[in-house]
Design a protein around this motif. Structure first.
Motif, mmCIF file in Angstrom:
data_model
loop_
_atom_site.group_PDB
_atom_site.id
_atom_site.type_symbol
_atom_site.label_atom_id
_atom_site.label_comp_id
_atom_site.label_asym_id
_atom_site.label_seq_id
_atom_site.Cartn_x
_atom_site.Cartn_y
_atom_site.Cartn_z
ATOM 1 N N THR A 166 -65.977 17.444 34.432
ATOM 2 C CA THR A 166 -65.338 16.292 33.801
ATOM 3 C C THR A 166 -66.397 15.468 33.078
ATOM 4 O O THR A 166 -67.581 15.744 33.166
ATOM 5 N N ARG A 167 -65.944 14.460 32.379
ATOM 6 C CA ARG A 167 -66.852 13.517 31.733
ATOM 7 C C ARG A 167 -66.644 12.157 32.388
ATOM 8 O O ARG A 167 -65.665 11.941 33.081
ATOM 9 N N ASN A 169 -65.427 8.674 33.208
ATOM 10 C CA ASN A 169 -64.120 8.030 32.997
ATOM 11 C C ASN A 169 -63.034 9.007 32.559
ATOM 12 O O ASN A 169 -62.103 8.635 31.861
ATOM 13 N N GLU A 170 -63.140 10.262 32.959
ATOM 14 C CA GLU A 170 -62.145 11.274 32.610
ATOM 15 C C GLU A 170 -61.758 12.041 33.865
ATOM 16 O O GLU A 170 -62.613 12.394 34.663
ATOM 17 N N CYS A 227 -58.945 15.227 35.407
ATOM 18 C CA CYS A 227 -58.045 16.324 35.062
ATOM 19 C C CYS A 227 -56.758 16.100 35.853
ATOM 20 O O CYS A 227 -56.767 16.159 37.078
ATOM 21 N N ASP A 244 -61.518 14.799 39.851
ATOM 22 C CA ASP A 244 -62.553 13.977 39.239
ATOM 23 C C ASP A 244 -63.917 14.382 39.771
ATOM 24 O O ASP A 244 -64.130 14.421 40.982
#
Length: 161
Positions: free
Chosen positions: A33-34, A36-37, A39, A88
């Protein structure tokens, strides 16, 4: 236990270590993930699910309740239910998320209870969901299992057909 041919699946979210036995499947979910991202997704469980989180965290929605499962914990979810999830990766783990899913059919659970001589009472109460911390011995086993399964599948495909 008779092995079945692995399920070949590839999506952006999941990478599977597909191993299927008569009444038991193992799958691995790995994403990057990146900041503040997360799934997000939803799935209907046709089988009982034991979900172990190795890295990151996963927030499950079950009915009106929300359960946050962190690295080193697992959750057991009943079949015939719909769940939501938010996977996350955490900053201190380079935003990597890694979870291992164990899908269990009724037959495996029934066989286990019969061979273990465990007495249980049938009840009609709603299923109580609980997050379980994983003890060190089981954690080491789970963390070492996926590379072993990957190598087994790559080198011994004939065993799984």
């Amino acid at each position: 236990m008779k092995l079945a041919k692995p399920i070949e699946t590839s999506t952006e979210d999941f990478f599977f270590v597909p191993l299927k036995f008569k009444s038991f499947r193992v799958m691995e979910s790995c994403i990057h993930t990146r900041q503040n991202e997360v799934c997000k997704g939803e799935m209907f469980l046709e089988e009982h699910l034991i979900y172990y989180i190795h890295k990151g965290k996963n927030t499950f929605g079950y009915g009106k309740m929300t359960y946050e499962v962190k690295a080193g914990e697992l959750i057991i979810l009943p079949k015939a239910t719909s769940i939501t999830y938010e996977k996350d990766g955490l900053e201190n783990e380079d935003f990597m998320y890694h979870g291992i899913m164990f899908f269990l059919q009724d037959e495996l659970i029934t066989d286990f209870l019969q061979t273990s001589n465990i007495n249980f009472l049938q009840n009609n109460e709603p299923t109580q969901i609980k997050i379980w911390p994983v003890k060190d011995r089981l954690k080491r086993f789970l963390n070492r299992s996926c590379p072993i399964l990957k190598n087994l599948i790559k080198s011994k495909k004939g065993l799984l057909e």
